[in-house]
Design a protein around this motif. Structure first.
Motif, PDB file in Angstrom:
ATOM      1  N   PRO A  97     -31.797  19.007 -50.354  1.00  0.00           N
ATOM      2  CA  PRO A  97     -32.104  17.347 -50.408  1.00  0.00           C
ATOM      3  C   PRO A  97     -31.607  16.416 -49.590  1.00  0.00           C
ATOM      4  N   LEU A  98     -30.309  16.651 -48.998  1.00  0.00           N
ATOM      5  CA  LEU A  98     -29.602  15.938 -48.160  1.00  0.00           C
ATOM      6  C   LEU A  98     -30.290  16.013 -46.846  1.00  0.00           C
ATOM      7  N   GLY A  99     -30.931  17.074 -46.301  1.00  0.00           N
ATOM      8  CA  GLY A  99     -31.784  17.057 -45.124  1.00  0.00           C
ATOM      9  C   GLY A  99     -32.890  16.380 -44.980  1.00  0.00           C
ATOM     10  N   SER A 100     -33.768  16.458 -46.289  1.00  0.00           N
ATOM     11  CA  SER A 100     -35.170  15.852 -46.644  1.00  0.00           C
ATOM     12  C   SER A 100     -34.753  14.237 -46.886  1.00  0.00           C
ATOM     13  N   PHE A 101     -33.633  13.947 -47.596  1.00  0.00           N
ATOM     14  CA  PHE A 101     -33.301  12.526 -47.451  1.00  0.00           C
ATOM     15  C   PHE A 101     -33.138  11.857 -46.317  1.00  0.00           C
ATOM     16  N   PHE A 102     -32.210  12.476 -45.409  1.00  0.00           N
ATOM     17  CA  PHE A 102     -32.121  12.012 -44.102  1.00  0.00           C
ATOM     18  C   PHE A 102     -33.362  11.790 -43.497  1.00  0.00           C
ATOM     19  N   ASN A 103     -34.194  12.924 -43.484  1.00  0.00           N
ATOM     20  CA  ASN A 103     -35.354  12.937 -42.603  1.00  0.00           C
ATOM     21  C   ASN A 103     -36.185  11.736 -42.912  1.00  0.00           C
ATOM     22  N   ASN A 104     -36.555  11.541 -44.212  1.00  0.00           N
ATOM     23  CA  ASN A 104     -37.397  10.311 -44.752  1.00  0.00           C
ATOM     24  C   ASN A 104     -36.830   9.057 -44.481  1.00  0.00           C
ATOM     25  N   LEU A 105     -35.421   8.979 -44.725  1.00  0.00           N
ATOM     26  CA  LEU A 105     -34.669   7.734 -44.357  1.00  0.00           C
ATOM     27  C   LEU A 105     -34.934   7.179 -42.898  1.00  0.00           C
ATOM     28  N   ASN A 106     -34.560   8.446 -42.265  1.00  0.00           N
ATOM     29  CA  ASN A 106     -34.567   7.800 -40.675  1.00  0.00           C
ATOM     30  C   ASN A 106     -35.881   7.779 -40.137  1.00  0.00           C
ATOM     31  N   SER A 107     -36.882   8.265 -40.545  1.00  0.00           N
ATOM     32  CA  SER A 107     -38.500   8.137 -40.126  1.00  0.00           C
ATOM     33  C   SER A 107     -39.018   7.055 -40.636  1.00  0.00           C
ATOM     34  N   GLY A 108     -38.699   6.394 -41.659  1.00  0.00           N
ATOM     35  CA  GLY A 108     -39.052   5.086 -42.396  1.00  0.00           C
ATOM     36  C   GLY A 108     -40.669   5.116 -42.613  1.00  0.00           C
ATOM     37  N   GLU A 109     -41.038   6.221 -42.711  1.00  0.00           N
ATOM     38  CA  GLU A 109     -42.662   6.733 -42.899  1.00  0.00           C
ATOM     39  C   GLU A 109     -42.979   6.448 -44.451  1.00  0.00           C
ATOM     40  N   ILE A 110     -41.935   6.794 -45.271  1.00  0.00           N
ATOM     41  CA  ILE A 110     -42.401   6.656 -46.738  1.00  0.00           C
ATOM     42  C   ILE A 110     -41.878   5.533 -47.623  1.00  0.00           C
ATOM     43  N   GLU A 111     -42.528   4.855 -48.020  1.00  0.00           N
ATOM     44  CA  GLU A 111     -42.124   3.532 -48.962  1.00  0.00           C
ATOM     45  C   GLU A 111     -42.451   3.998 -50.437  1.00  0.00           C
ATOM     46  N   LEU A 112     -41.626   4.035 -51.157  1.00  0.00           N
ATOM     47  CA  LEU A 112     -41.728   4.326 -52.788  1.00  0.00           C
ATOM     48  C   LEU A 112     -41.271   3.109 -53.589  1.00  0.00           C
ATOM     49  N   PRO A 113     -42.080   2.903 -54.581  1.00  0.00           N
ATOM     50  CA  PRO A 113     -41.675   1.799 -55.613  1.00  0.00           C
ATOM     51  C   PRO A 113     -40.599   2.414 -56.359  1.00  0.00           C
ATOM     52  N   TRP A 114     -39.785   1.527 -57.238  1.00  0.00           N
ATOM     53  CA  TRP A 114     -38.881   2.025 -58.298  1.00  0.00           C
ATOM     54  C   TRP A 114     -39.647   3.027 -59.302  1.00  0.00           C
ATOM     55  N   GLU A 115     -41.012   2.746 -59.807  1.00  0.00           N
ATOM     56  CA  GLU A 115     -41.448   3.460 -60.590  1.00  0.00           C
ATOM     57  C   GLU A 115     -41.806   4.900 -60.043  1.00  0.00           C
ATOM     58  N   ALA A 116     -41.639   5.187 -58.930  1.00  0.00           N
ATOM     59  CA  ALA A 116     -41.815   6.452 -58.585  1.00  0.00           C
ATOM     60  C   ALA A 116     -40.609   7.505 -59.065  1.00  0.00           C
ATOM     61  N   ILE A 117     -39.581   6.867 -59.344  1.00  0.00           N
ATOM     62  CA  ILE A 117     -38.413   7.498 -59.829  1.00  0.00           C
ATOM     63  C   ILE A 117     -38.902   8.155 -61.148  1.00  0.00           C
ATOM     64  N   LEU A 118     -39.534   7.436 -61.913  1.00  0.00           N
ATOM     65  CA  LEU A 118     -39.957   8.010 -63.378  1.00  0.00           C
ATOM     66  C   LEU A 118     -41.108   9.189 -63.063  1.00  0.00           C
ATOM     67  N   GLY A 119     -41.823   9.008 -62.221  1.00  0.00           N
ATOM     68  CA  GLY A 119     -42.693  10.353 -61.839  1.00  0.00           C
ATOM     69  C   GLY A 119     -42.027  11.405 -61.346  1.00  0.00           C
ATOM     70  N   PHE A 120     -41.181  11.272 -60.525  1.00  0.00           N
ATOM     71  CA  PHE A 120     -40.300  12.625 -59.981  1.00  0.00           C
ATOM     72  C   PHE A 120     -39.320  12.936 -61.149  1.00  0.00           C
ATOM     73  N   ALA A 121     -38.886  12.169 -61.754  1.00  0.00           N
ATOM     74  CA  ALA A 121     -38.160  12.686 -63.149  1.00  0.00           C
ATOM     75  C   ALA A 121     -38.911  13.505 -63.918  1.00  0.00           C
ATOM     76  N   ASP A 122     -40.201  13.044 -64.345  1.00  0.00           N
ATOM     77  CA  ASP A 122     -41.180  14.024 -65.056  1.00  0.00           C
ATOM     78  C   ASP A 122     -41.486  15.255 -64.454  1.00  0.00           C
ATOM     79  N   VAL A 123     -41.748  15.302 -63.211  1.00  0.00           N
ATOM     80  CA  VAL A 123     -41.767  16.392 -62.552  1.00  0.00           C
ATOM     81  C   VAL A 123     -40.777  17.316 -62.549  1.00  0.00           C
ATOM     82  N   LEU A 124     -39.437  16.946 -62.478  1.00  0.00           N
ATOM     83  CA  LEU A 124     -38.356  17.758 -62.658  1.00  0.00           C
ATOM     84  C   LEU A 124     -38.111  18.042 -64.009  1.00  0.00           C
ATOM     85  N   GLY A 125     -38.562  17.471 -64.823  1.00  0.00           N
ATOM     86  CA  GLY A 125     -38.594  17.717 -66.545  1.00  0.00           C
ATOM     87  C   GLY A 125     -39.499  18.825 -66.779  1.00  0.00           C
ATOM     88  N   LEU A 126     -40.610  18.779 -66.016  1.00  0.00           N
ATOM     89  CA  LEU A 126     -41.673  19.884 -66.119  1.00  0.00           C
ATOM     90  C   LEU A 126     -41.087  21.233 -65.357  1.00  0.00           C
TER      91      LEU A 126
END
Length: 297
Positions: A245-274
């Motif tokens: 996750p650290l590697g992926s986080f830095f890559n996404n943060l550094n590239s600036g290509e992905i913008e996610l709304p706060w609501e995305a947290i709930l979606g990914f939390a659902d995926v982790l739950g499944l």
């Protein structure tokens, strides 16, 4: 024998540390060549046990077919998400992306249970947890010092959703590529071919994100590092929740290509739950099967 194996484990652990430190000094393409080559040389020098030689290996065609089917399904779902729906259709993108992530964990769990194998095959167990956690912490600390130490984070809205996404994708990659694909390929093909092919499949799966050839060599080198780390301890804790996750986080943060709304947290939390629900179901089914076998005996 135990002493020899222990010394080899330490040698490989030092190789992993050197491979992570090399991120700070090697060009990314060079990294993708030097690291796999040095790992192959070390495996050759380590003897036939490390190379997976000495025993005649039975190729499990069913395993290979399921690996191929799940791999294609995951890549297709990701490709649909990022190149067909794209951020212009957020709902379609997330549904396909989320389905691919869940399939990458639930599919291996269901198949493993159906074959009567323990979830430890996927690295989902407490065995070696101390060694796995310690090695994972060391490797993650090196990666953090090279990438995120001193990095100025933007506003929380711009990085917290990315962190949650990185944790979710990291869980998927660890279980699917290391616990499932790598384990099954090594069982049928041998350790060196299994690790190399698993790292290659990990590299190529990034076409699902719409990635071209640039950076593929580096991803192969990184895939070999992750594969060796997992092979050393056979526990997901060596890679998740810190290293990948650290590697992926830095890559996404550094590239600036992905913008996610706060609501995305709930979606990914659902995926982790499944994902967690699939693992819970697998453990429950295996426990019931063991209890039924004891009653029959």
């Amino acid at each position: 024998m135990a002493g020899t194996e222990g010394r080899l484990n330490w040698i490989w652990a030092f190789w992993l540390v050197a491979a992570m430190l090399s991120l700070a000094v090697l060009d990314l393409t060079v990294y993708g060549v030097v690291i796999p080559a040095s790992g192959l040389l070390l495996a050759i020098l380590s003897g036939p046990k490390i190379r997976g030689q000495g025993n005649r290996r039975r190729v499990d065609k069913r395993d290979l077919a399921v690996v191929a089917a799940l791999y294609v399904a995951v890549v297709v779902l990701f490709r649909l998400a990022f190149t067909v729906f794209t951020p212009a259709n957020v709902l379609g993108l997330f549904l396909c992306f989320g389905a691919g992530l869940v399939l990458g964990v639930a599919g291996p769990v269901f198949y493993t249970v159906q074959r009567g194998r323990p979830l430890s095959d996927l690295g989902l167990w407490l065995g070696n947890w101390k060694e796995a956690a310690a090695l994972g912490l060391v490797l993650a600390a090196i990666q953090f010092s090279i990438t995120l130490m001193g990095y100025t984070l933007p506003a929380p809205a711009d990085w917290v959703p990315l962190l949650v996404m990185s944790l979710t994708v990291g869980a998927f990659e660890t279980v699917f590529f290391r616990g499932f694909v790598q384990t099954r390929l090594c069982a049928s093909l041998g350790r060196i071919p299994g690790i190399a092919l698993a790292a290659g499949l990990y590299t190529l799966y990034h076409v699902g994100y719409g990635m071209g050839g640039e950076g593929m060599a580096f991803l192969f080198g990184l895939g070999v590092v992750y594969a060796v780390a997992f092979a050393l301890v056979r526990n997901v804790l060596v890679l998740w929740p810190l290293l990948t996750p650290l590697g992926s986080f830095f890559n996404n943060l550094n590239s600036g290509e992905i913008e996610l709304p706060w609501e995305a947290i709930l979606g990914f939390a659902d995926v982790l739950g499944l994902m967690a629900a699939a693992v819970w179901w697998g453990k429950r089914r295996l426990r019931k099967a063991r209890q039924a076998a004891r009653r029959r005996n």
